[in-house]
Enzyme design. Structure first.
Site, PDB file in Angstrom:
ATOM      1  N   GLU A 136       1.990  10.294  27.765  1.00  0.00           N
ATOM      2  CA  GLU A 136       1.707   8.976  27.219  1.00  0.00           C
ATOM      3  C   GLU A 136       0.963   8.994  25.879  1.00  0.00           C
ATOM      4  O   GLU A 136      -0.092   8.390  25.734  1.00  0.00           O
ATOM      5  CB  GLU A 136       0.935   8.126  28.234  1.00  0.00           C
ATOM      6  N   GLU A 142       7.057   8.446  36.118  1.00  0.00           N
ATOM      7  CA  GLU A 142       6.078   7.614  36.820  1.00  0.00           C
ATOM      8  C   GLU A 142       6.654   6.216  37.002  1.00  0.00           C
ATOM      9  O   GLU A 142       7.276   5.660  36.097  1.00  0.00           O
ATOM     10  CB  GLU A 142       4.758   7.495  36.047  1.00  0.00           C
TER      11      GLU A 142
END
Length: 415
Positions: free
Chosen positions: A225, A326
């Site tokens: 991320e 995710e």
């Protein structure tokens, strides 16, 4: 005599035979006779090697090789022995799995066969002691991962213990090994970004050199991320943040590929993150939270938004395999609601199932990892009930929530 972590093993196939290439270095420019011994088959295979000025290499051909795979994680024992005969003056042992991994078109292939990755991102965390290595818990986690029907996990978001990698080799799990590069922000001043790059390049080198010989490791993840600006920064991102990040990752991907050309490489993008960054990877890895951070509480919109997301990623990145690393929702153990509501086990289970069924409808999607394996401790926050991230399908002490039993039904179903 051996320098630390200086034996490199690469494996391939020649028909029914396995090929084990071994390169190693010896301290102080040592020269002399050495021998490679591979056992674990019908009989040991011995290959003599001449070490010159501290460097040696050799190739072992294994007839009728027993390939390492999730279905049969067979490990051979390799010994690198220095000395021409009699008692060796040094003996370096390690376990070796003969397997290949590659990206071919929109597939990840292990030993030439496509795989679909089921499993989780997880954390080295447990009650009482918090973060860190706990051997009984590690065994329990792997048994639960096997029970639920998982074949893989990501070391989110840092290298896990050597013991975890050794045990994954034994269990046959496929591992996405990740650096500690988490939430790197590219609105920071350039000197800060450059210092961060040097630190991450060093961490990457240490990770690859430590774990390069583990057959379980099939993919390097360079970051998780990366973002234009810190999440809680209310101001705009720097106008050149995308460009800064693009240059940063161009260098890091090049470095990773110079360290290991036998595995694919990726970074894990946050939902809506810059395509210029994640697109440099061999696999498009995305964290996606429709139904939680996006359209929270609205299960009816989850599939619609997810399909749009998949379509956009495919249009941008072409035939590269896609991996949803995710997705999920927090669930407080024991909380139920009908109709499903956020924070209930029912909502979490239905959201995860909706993602799973949607993702399996696209042949170029090669993996689905709900976040997370188990609840884990966090800082206090209005977003964290009990100072926990409760997106785990198991509780922090490893009791299954409804989502765990639902996933077991989906992942172990025949056909």
């Amino acid at each position: 005599l051996f320098r630390s972590q200086d034996v490199t093993v690469t494996t391939s196939f020649a028909g029914a035979a396995g090929i084990v290439d071994v390169a190693f270095a010896v301290n102080d420019g040592w020269s002399g006779a050495a021998v490679l011994v591979l056992s674990g088959g019908p009989s040991p295979i011995t290959v003599p090697v001449e070490v010159k000025r501290g460097a040696g290499s050799g190739q072992i051909r294994v007839p009728a090789v027993r390939a390492w795979s999730p279905q049969d994680p067979h490990l051979y024992r390799l010994n690198v022995r220095l000395g021409g005969g009699g008692t060796p003056i040094d003996d370096y042992p390690l376990k070796v799995g003969v397997r290949t991994v590659e990206v071919r078109g929109s597939e990840i292939r292990v030993n030439g066969k496509p795989v679909f990755l089921t499993g989780f991102g997880k954390h080295e965390d447990f009650p009482m002691h918090g973060k860190g290595l706990d051997l009984p818990v590690l065994v329990r986690d792997f048994e639960l991962l096997r029970w639920i029907g998982g074949n893989s996990f990501r070391t989110s978001h840092y290298p896990y213990s050597e013991e975890a990698m050794m045990l994954a080799d034994e269990y046959g799990f496929l591992v996405i090994a990740e650096t500690p590069g988490v939430s790197l922000a590219f609105s920071d001043p350039q000197p800060v970004i450059e210092a961060r790059y040097r630190q991450l390049e060093q961490a990457l080198g240490e990770l690859v050199h430590r774990d390069k010989n583990h057959p379980c490791v099939i993919l390097w993840s360079l970051a998780n991320e990366p973002i234009l600006k810190p999440f809680r920064d209310p101001g705009p991102a720097a106008p050149d943040a995308v460009e800064k990040g693009t240059r940063f990752f161009e260098r890091l991907f090049a470095r990773a590929r110079s360290l290991d050309r036998t595995r694919p490489i990726a970074l894990v993008s946050v939902q809506g993150g810059p395509a210029e960054w994640v697109g440099q990877g061999d696999v498009i890895c995305v964290n996606s939270y429709n139904g939680w951070y996006t359209a929270p509480g609205n299960l009816d919109e989850v599939v619609v938004k997810l399909e749009k997301e998949i379509t956009a990623l495919r249009a941008r990145h072409g035939d590269k395999p896609m991996f949803f690393t995710e997705f999920g929702a927090d669930a407080v153990a024991g909380v139920h609601a009908h109709p499903p509501e956020m924070w209930s086990e029912d909502y979490q289970a239905q959201l995860i199932e909706a993602y799973w069924r949607t993702l399996r409808g696209h042949p170029y999607i090669v993996g689905a990892h709900p976040w997370a394996f188990a609840d884990f401790k966090t800082a206090q926050s209005i977003m964290r009930v009990g100072s926990l991230n409760q997106k785990g399908v198991f509780t922090r002490d490893r009791r299954p929530k409804l989502a765990a039993t639902r996933l077991r039904e989906l992942w172990t179903a025949k056909g």
